[in-house]
Enzyme design. Structure first.
Site, PDB file in Angstrom:
ATOM      1  N   ARG A 146       0.771  -1.061  -0.002  1.00 23.22           N
ATOM      2  CA  ARG A 146       0.026  -0.030   0.090  1.00 23.22           C
ATOM      3  C   ARG A 146       0.854   1.261   0.068  1.00 23.22           C
ATOM      4  O   ARG A 146       1.843   1.142   0.750  1.00 23.22           O
ATOM      5  CB  ARG A 146      -1.016  -0.043   1.443  1.00 23.22           C
ATOM      6  CG  ARG A 146      -2.053  -0.710   1.376  1.00 23.22           C
ATOM      7  CD  ARG A 146      -3.255  -0.207   0.191  1.00 23.22           C
ATOM      8  NE  ARG A 146      -4.202  -1.167   0.102  1.00 23.22           N
ATOM      9  CZ  ARG A 146      -4.628  -1.986  -0.610  1.00 23.22           C
ATOM     10  NH1 ARG A 146      -3.862  -2.363  -1.720  1.00 23.22           N
ATOM     11  NH2 ARG A 146      -5.413  -2.857  -0.800  1.00 23.22           N
TER      12      ARG A 146
ATOM     13  N   GLU B 277      -3.670   7.760  -4.343  1.00 24.64           N
ATOM     14  CA  GLU B 277      -4.276   7.209  -5.698  1.00 24.64           C
ATOM     15  C   GLU B 277      -5.753   7.902  -5.901  1.00 24.64           C
ATOM     16  O   GLU B 277      -6.576   7.862  -5.099  1.00 24.64           O
ATOM     17  CB  GLU B 277      -4.294   5.611  -5.698  1.00 24.64           C
ATOM     18  CG  GLU B 277      -2.936   4.895  -5.580  1.00 24.64           C
ATOM     19  CD  GLU B 277      -3.102   3.538  -5.116  1.00 24.64           C
ATOM     20  OE1 GLU B 277      -4.061   3.000  -5.513  1.00 24.64           O
ATOM     21  OE2 GLU B 277      -2.005   2.866  -4.643  1.00 24.64           O
TER      22      GLU B 277
ATOM     23  N   HIS C 221      -1.659   0.651 -10.077  1.00 27.32           N
ATOM     24  CA  HIS C 221      -2.184  -0.341  -9.100  1.00 27.32           C
ATOM     25  C   HIS C 221      -2.698  -1.390  -9.955  1.00 27.32           C
ATOM     26  O   HIS C 221      -3.850  -1.757  -9.825  1.00 27.32           O
ATOM     27  CB  HIS C 221      -3.247   0.486  -8.129  1.00 27.32           C
ATOM     28  CG  HIS C 221      -3.661  -0.364  -6.925  1.00 27.32           C
ATOM     29  ND1 HIS C 221      -3.729   0.182  -5.829  1.00 27.32           N
ATOM     30  CD2 HIS C 221      -3.545  -1.732  -6.663  1.00 27.32           C
ATOM     31  CE1 HIS C 221      -4.041  -0.742  -4.794  1.00 27.32           C
ATOM     32  NE2 HIS C 221      -3.851  -2.013  -5.327  1.00 27.32           N
TER      33      HIS C 221
HETATM   34  P1  NAP Z   1      -1.155 -11.544   4.248  1.00 26.77           P
HETATM   35  O1  NAP Z   1      -1.065 -12.937   3.922  1.00 26.77           O
HETATM   36  O2  NAP Z   1      -2.028 -10.935   5.555  1.00 26.77           O
HETATM   37  O3  NAP Z   1       0.196 -10.890   4.687  1.00 26.77           O
HETATM   38  C1  NAP Z   1       0.588  -9.655   5.073  1.00 26.77           C
HETATM   39  C2  NAP Z   1       1.842  -9.780   5.692  1.00 26.77           C
HETATM   40  O4  NAP Z   1       2.281  -8.328   6.220  1.00 26.77           O
HETATM   41  C3  NAP Z   1       2.006 -10.593   7.013  1.00 26.77           C
HETATM   42  O5  NAP Z   1       3.248 -11.510   6.542  1.00 26.77           O
HETATM   43  C4  NAP Z   1       2.078  -9.732   8.171  1.00 26.77           C
HETATM   44  O6  NAP Z   1       3.367 -10.401   8.798  1.00 26.77           O
HETATM   45  C5  NAP Z   1       3.000  -8.621   7.583  1.00 26.77           C
HETATM   46  N1  NAP Z   1       2.392  -7.419   8.369  1.00 26.77           N
HETATM   47  C6  NAP Z   1       1.134  -7.012   8.608  1.00 26.77           C
HETATM   48  N2  NAP Z   1       0.988  -6.080   9.482  1.00 26.77           N
HETATM   49  C7  NAP Z   1       2.167  -5.740   9.647  1.00 26.77           C
HETATM   50  C8  NAP Z   1       2.895  -4.633  10.297  1.00 26.77           C
HETATM   51  N3  NAP Z   1       2.278  -3.727  11.263  1.00 26.77           N
HETATM   52  N4  NAP Z   1       4.441  -4.506  10.585  1.00 26.77           N
HETATM   53  C9  NAP Z   1       4.921  -5.328   9.863  1.00 26.77           C
HETATM   54  N5  NAP Z   1       4.432  -6.269   9.157  1.00 26.77           N
HETATM   55  C10 NAP Z   1       3.085  -6.467   9.295  1.00 26.77           C
HETATM   56  O7  NAP Z   1      -1.711 -10.553   3.090  1.00 26.77           O
HETATM   57  P2  NAP Z   1      -1.568 -10.870   1.562  1.00 26.77           P
HETATM   58  O8  NAP Z   1      -2.610 -11.751   0.727  1.00 26.77           O
HETATM   59  O9  NAP Z   1      -0.113 -11.289   1.449  1.00 26.77           O
HETATM   60  O10 NAP Z   1      -1.483  -9.378   1.044  1.00 26.77           O
HETATM   61  C11 NAP Z   1      -0.597  -8.323   1.465  1.00 26.77           C
HETATM   62  C12 NAP Z   1      -1.075  -6.871   1.025  1.00 26.77           C
HETATM   63  O11 NAP Z   1      -0.739  -6.937  -0.227  1.00 26.77           O
HETATM   64  C13 NAP Z   1      -2.657  -6.604   1.280  1.00 26.77           C
HETATM   65  O12 NAP Z   1      -2.957  -6.365   2.651  1.00 26.77           O
HETATM   66  C14 NAP Z   1      -2.723  -5.542   0.297  1.00 26.77           C
HETATM   67  O13 NAP Z   1      -2.365  -4.239   0.951  1.00 26.77           O
HETATM   68  C15 NAP Z   1      -1.378  -5.754  -0.686  1.00 26.77           C
HETATM   69  N6  NAP Z   1      -2.172  -6.079  -2.026  1.00 26.77           N
HETATM   70  C16 NAP Z   1      -1.643  -5.227  -2.919  1.00 26.77           C
HETATM   71  C17 NAP Z   1      -2.098  -5.508  -4.248  1.00 26.77           C
HETATM   72  C18 NAP Z   1      -1.864  -4.579  -5.744  1.00 26.77           C
HETATM   73  O14 NAP Z   1      -2.589  -4.636  -6.655  1.00 26.77           O
HETATM   74  N7  NAP Z   1      -0.781  -3.984  -5.623  1.00 26.77           N
HETATM   75  C19 NAP Z   1      -2.934  -6.602  -4.573  1.00 26.77           C
HETATM   76  C20 NAP Z   1      -3.124  -7.601  -3.364  1.00 26.77           C
HETATM   77  C21 NAP Z   1      -2.756  -7.314  -2.122  1.00 26.77           C
HETATM   78  P3  NAP Z   1       3.286 -10.515  10.517  1.00 26.77           P
HETATM   79  O15 NAP Z   1       1.792 -10.898  10.893  1.00 26.77           O
HETATM   80  O16 NAP Z   1       4.316 -11.540  10.659  1.00 26.77           O
HETATM   81  O17 NAP Z   1       3.749  -9.306  10.971  1.00 26.77           O
END
Ligand code: NAP
Length: 319
Positions: A233, A262, A280
């Site tokens: 993000r 955005e 995005h």
């Molecule tokens: P996920 O499986 O929940 O992974 C999120 C990771 O972020 C976890 O490993 C978590 O690790 C870490 N995290 C969460 N809060 C944190 C914090 N405060 N400080 C440090 N690390 C933190 O989610 P995902 O499915 O991989 O998706 C991740 C993110 O990608 C989404 O939330 C979204 O914002 C973004 N995304 C972007 C696109 C795009 O089009 N560019 C598309 C899809 C998703 P720990 O719990 O070990 O801290």
């Protein structure tokens, strides 16, 4: 038999709107001028929300809907929904995990290659007819002998790590806690990791907890050979600090799929040759967006048919 009534924070994909229209009475906020007046009118009957982030589903909105049961969010990231508040009131929030993981990881790795090997600039060189005048300059950067630090080794982070391993790029990670089943080296401190790696790959969620987590200190630690890729993000990066580091050469390059405000992208970023900018598009294929859309629909219809949803978020587990 009357259908459940839902509020659509949209617009949404046609396949979502068609299926929701078939199952529910749908109130679309963008078809009326006054959002507050619409909410006042429909508040007592709204039992569900489908949202694609056009407006926040914050505590204030949730509190205005006394019969709200479920919020179905398009996307895995749900930082525009106050899920903790919803959870405290027994309202379910769902998102669209897993179905987009590989697509976003592909985009992240593509963006990394575009940035490291200047692929979009090389294509601009060809299209501008400059090839016959001379080859595109050798890139000063390469994936060879590089280490990638992944901030947020979750579903998408792990899929990116697999791609990095296949390219013989070393992987380490940083998150709130060490993952017992993961062999990559863990850093509890982001600055420490940034100092040790060449590439910082950010794939953490947005929201208050991660706001500007990639700040001037992290960028400085990444250093003049460092590359920042952000597919998580935009709010996680201090964009002003990033721009100034890219301008001065304190950071080598950045590849960004997400931005702080955005769809507005700062002119200073637009002007930089060492920034690769995507609008995005992480999950933006028909295949993957259809799968995400179907989950938005199935979570809502599942809830009203049998009080079950497929993908509740962590803050609102189904009891
Ligand atoms: P996920 O499986 O929940 O992974 C999120 C990771 O972020 C976890 O490993 C978590 O690790 C870490 N995290 C969460 N809060 C944190 C914090 N405060 N400080 C440090 N690390 C933190 O989610 P995902 O499915 O991989 O998706 C991740 C993110 O990608 C989404 O939330 C979204 O914002 C973004 N995304 C972007 C696109 C795009 O089009 N560019 C598309 C899809 C998703 P720990 O719990 O070990 O801290």
């Amino acid at each position: 038999l009357s259908q459940p009534e839902i509020l659509m924070i949209g617009p949404m994909m046609q396949m979502i709107e068609d299926q929701l229209d078939a199952a529910f009475t749908v109130h679309r906020h963008w078809q009326v001028d006054d959002f507050d007046a619409l909410v006042d009118t429909v508040a007592p009957v709204i039992r569900g929300i489908a949202t694609s982030h056009a407006r926040p589903v914050d505590a204030a909105l949730i509190d205005r809907l006394p019969n709200l049961e479920v919020i179905s969010n398009f996307g895995v990231g749900y930082d525009t929904v106050d899920a903790a508040h919803a959870g405290s009131k027994g309202i379910l929030v769902t998102n669209t995990p897993d179905v987009l993981t590989e697509e976003v990881a592909d985009t992240a790795f593509g963006l990394l290659l575009m940035t490291v090997r200047e692929l979009s600039a090389a294509e601009r060189h060809l299209r501008a007819g400059k090839w016959s005048d001379g080859a595109y300059p050798l890139t000063r950067s390469s994936l060879r002998d590089r280490t990638m630090g992944i901030l947020g080794l979750g579903r998408i982070g792990k899929a990116i790590a697999r791609r990095a391993e296949a390219s013989e790029v070393g992987v380490v990670y940083c998150g709130r806690s060490q993952q017992p089943d993961v062999d990559y080296r863990y850093y509890a401190d982001l600055v420490d990791m940034a100092r040790d790696v060449d590439i910082l790959m950010s794939v953490i969620p947005g929201g208050a907890a991660t706001q500007h987590i990639i700040n001037a200190e992290v960028i400085e630690a990444l250093g003049p050979q460092g590359i920042l890729i952000n597919v998580g993000r935009g709010s996680a990066v201090d964009e002003k600090a990033l721009i100034s580091a890219l301008q001065s050469g304190a950071l080598f390059a950045a590849g960004l799929d997400v931005f702080e405000h955005e769809p507005s992208v700062p002119d200073e970023l637009m002007a930089l040759n060492n920034a690769v900018l995507l609008p995005h598009v992480g999950s933006a294929s028909v295949h993957t967006r259809d799968a995400m859309g179907q989950l938005v629909v199935d979570n809502l219809t599942g809830w009203f048919a049998s009080k079950s949803v497929l993908t509740p978020v962590a803050e609102t587990p189904v009891s």
